[in-house]
Design an enzyme around this catalytic site. Structure first.
Site, PDB file in Angstrom:
ATOM      1  N   ARG A   1      95.457  54.866  57.248  1.00 55.26           N
ATOM      2  CA  ARG A   1      96.176  55.139  58.390  1.00 55.26           C
ATOM      3  C   ARG A   1      97.770  54.593  58.061  1.00 55.26           C
ATOM      4  NH1 ARG A   1      95.513  53.074  64.688  1.00 55.26           N
ATOM      5  NH2 ARG A   1      94.302  55.133  64.563  1.00 55.26           N
TER       6      ARG A   1
ATOM      7  N   HIS B   1      96.594  63.220  63.918  1.00 58.46           N
ATOM      8  CA  HIS B   1      95.406  62.205  64.158  1.00 58.46           C
ATOM      9  C   HIS B   1      94.042  62.985  64.113  1.00 58.46           C
ATOM     10  CE1 HIS B   1      93.284  58.583  64.805  1.00 58.46           C
ATOM     11  NE2 HIS B   1      93.731  58.190  65.950  1.00 58.46           N
TER      12      HIS B   1
ATOM     13  N   GLN C   1      90.632  61.567  65.630  1.00 56.84           N
ATOM     14  CA  GLN C   1      90.630  61.533  67.014  1.00 56.84           C
ATOM     15  C   GLN C   1      90.274  62.733  67.684  1.00 56.84           C
ATOM     16  OE1 GLN C   1      91.581  58.653  69.022  1.00 56.84           O
ATOM     17  NE2 GLN C   1      90.325  59.989  70.579  1.00 56.84           N
TER      18      GLN C   1
ATOM     19  N   ASP D   1      98.578  60.085  76.318  1.00 56.13           N
ATOM     20  CA  ASP D   1      98.608  58.914  75.238  1.00 56.13           C
ATOM     21  C   ASP D   1      99.946  58.016  75.545  1.00 56.13           C
ATOM     22  OD1 ASP D   1      98.205  57.520  72.959  1.00 56.13           O
ATOM     23  OD2 ASP D   1      98.855  58.891  71.563  1.00 56.13           O
TER      24      ASP D   1
ATOM     25  N   CYS E   1      93.148  58.650  74.199  1.00 59.02           N
ATOM     26  CA  CYS E   1      92.901  58.283  72.824  1.00 59.02           C
ATOM     27  C   CYS E   1      92.535  56.774  72.783  1.00 59.02           C
ATOM     28  CB  CYS E   1      93.377  58.809  71.572  1.00 59.02           C
ATOM     29  SG  CYS E   1      95.169  58.000  71.556  1.00 59.02           S
TER      30      CYS E   1
ATOM     31  N   ARG F   1      84.050  58.143  68.925  1.00 59.63           N
ATOM     32  CA  ARG F   1      84.870  57.850  67.277  1.00 59.63           C
ATOM     33  C   ARG F   1      83.672  57.837  66.151  1.00 59.63           C
ATOM     34  NH1 ARG F   1      90.123  56.617  66.968  1.00 59.63           N
ATOM     35  NH2 ARG F   1      89.806  57.490  64.933  1.00 59.63           N
TER      36      ARG F   1
HETATM   37  N1   CP Z   1      92.607  56.064  69.124  1.00 65.41           N
HETATM   38  C1   CP Z   1      92.697  55.310  68.177  1.00 65.41           C
HETATM   39  O1   CP Z   1      92.876  55.717  67.102  1.00 65.41           O
HETATM   40  O2   CP Z   1      92.499  53.885  68.446  1.00 65.41           O
HETATM   41  P1   CP Z   1      92.962  52.580  67.388  1.00 65.41           P
HETATM   42  O3   CP Z   1      94.602  52.843  67.109  1.00 65.41           O
HETATM   43  O4   CP Z   1      92.376  51.476  67.969  1.00 65.41           O
HETATM   44  O5   CP Z   1      92.441  53.084  66.027  1.00 65.41           O
HETATM   45  N1  NVA Z   2      99.995  57.954  69.378  1.00 66.43           N
HETATM   46  C1  NVA Z   2      99.744  56.765  69.138  1.00 66.43           C
HETATM   47  C2  NVA Z   2      97.996  56.927  68.890  1.00 66.43           C
HETATM   48  C3  NVA Z   2      97.388  55.660  68.661  1.00 66.43           C
HETATM   49  C4  NVA Z   2      95.978  55.986  68.354  1.00 66.43           C
HETATM   50  C5  NVA Z   2     100.272  55.962  67.989  1.00 66.43           C
HETATM   51  O1  NVA Z   2     100.692  56.851  67.004  1.00 66.43           O
HETATM   52  O2  NVA Z   2     100.543  54.878  67.957  1.00 66.43           O
END
Ligand code: CP
Ligand code: NVA
Length: 308
Positions: free
Chosen positions: A108, A135, A138, A226, A265, A293
């Site tokens: 990530r 993502h 997701q 989101d 998400c 997930r």
């Molecule tokens: N939805 C998602 O990716 O959650 P986290 O940021 O908790 O991993």
């Molecule tokens: N759009 C959000 C998603 C988190 C899972 C971010 O990038 O923070």
């Protein structure tokens, strides 16, 4: 050549359909089991997944960890700040070293170019656990959740309300691959990536952008939103006011189809992008989405190893 999962297109529509079917089967086969118990066939027995987090995570971290255990393997979780990567060791060198020590890498990170560089230098599969651009993991879970709840993906009308972010980019990408439509309700200046939209439209998906939130949500089968402020954007100040008309509340949900589902998400910000009456209401499937997930990550991992 390793199979990397950097975006949904790496797998393609047929493999995504197979991943969803595989996730449904495997989920059913272990219903009621303790979550740490491996699946009967342990298809990734003794495989190690190395995970790198340059941003916070709850769902992605825990679901990948549980997923690899259920597949018979194990994981190592690293925060980049406690790695040499955080002190300037190159992404390329990190990729080469981790390829000798682990069987797959999940990362990530912020800049999507970093995961591309990691994949280019890794001899093992690299999986996108979120970048500023996309993502994809997701969205496998989201599609699985919709199918589980009886929605057929081709021709589905999905309304996205709010910020044009990484999650939306992957939904748009999925629309092209799985032949559904996306109506984006989003303020000027916060649009999603035009390349993903072009690619999905070229594949035959109907992707439209609306400044009028009512137009975007009218008659939708699925309503998705989101956070208005993604990780790394915390300095953005005027955004909340611009986003407010796109809040998913009861009035918005009433304009979608009566059997429309609500997806998010998570993490959610009640009172900002969504009201409690919606996310905690009867049309919301966010807890299934979060649980999925795990089941989705298992399919992604199995695809990376050529098992799907
Ligand atoms: N939805 C998602 O990716 O959650 P986290 O940021 O908790 O991993
Ligand atoms: N759009 C959000 C998603 C988190 C899972 C971010 O990038 O923070």
């Amino acid at each position: 050549m390793s199979r990397h999962f950097l975006n949904l297109t790496d797998a393609g529509g047929n493999a995504i359909a197979a991943m969803i079917a595989d996730a449904i089967d495997r989920k059913a086969a272990r219903a009621g089991w303790p979550k740490g118990k491996p699946d009967a066939d342990r298809p990734l027995a003794d495989h190690v997944l190395a995970m790198i987090f340059e941003k916070s995570s709850t769902r992605t971290r825990v679901s990948f960890d549980i997923a690899i255990r259920q597949l018979g393997g194990s994981s190592i979780v690293m925060e980049s700040g406690s790695m040499q990567l955080g002190r300037g060791e190159s992404v390329a060198d990190t990729a080469k070293v981790l390829s000798r020590m682990a069987d797959a890498i999940m990362i990530r990170t912020d800049d999507h170019a970093k995961i591309e560089e990691l994949a280019a230098n890794a001899d093992v599969p690299v999986i996108n656990g979120l970048t500023d651009l996309s993502h994809p993991c997701q969205i496998i879970a989201d599609l699985l959740t919709l199918v589980e709840h009886g929605k057929s993906l081709p021709g589905l009308e999905v309304a996205w309300l709010g910020d044009g972010n990484n999650v939306l980019n992957s939904i748009v990408e999925a629309a092209g691959l799985m032949k559904f439509n996306v109506r984006i309700g989003c303020p000027q200046g916060y649009d999603s990536d035009p390349e993903f939209i072009k690619q999905a439209q070229a594949a035959g998906a109907n992707i439209s952008v609306h400044r009028d939130e009512n137009e975007a949500v009218a008659g939708a089968d699925v309503v998705v939103t989101d956070t208005w402020v993604s990780m790394g954007q915390e300095h953005v100040h005027n955004k909340l006011a611009a986003m407010m008309p796109y809040q998913v509340n009861d009035v918005m949900m009433e304009q979608a189809k009566p059997d429309a589902l609500f997806l998010h998400c998570l993490p959610a910000h009640r009172g900002e992008e969504v009201m409690p009456s919606v996310i905690d209401g009867p049309q919301s499937v966010v807890w299934d989405e979060a649980e999925n997930r795990i089941h989705a990550q298992k399919s992604v991992l199995r695809w990376c190893f050529g098992q799907i």
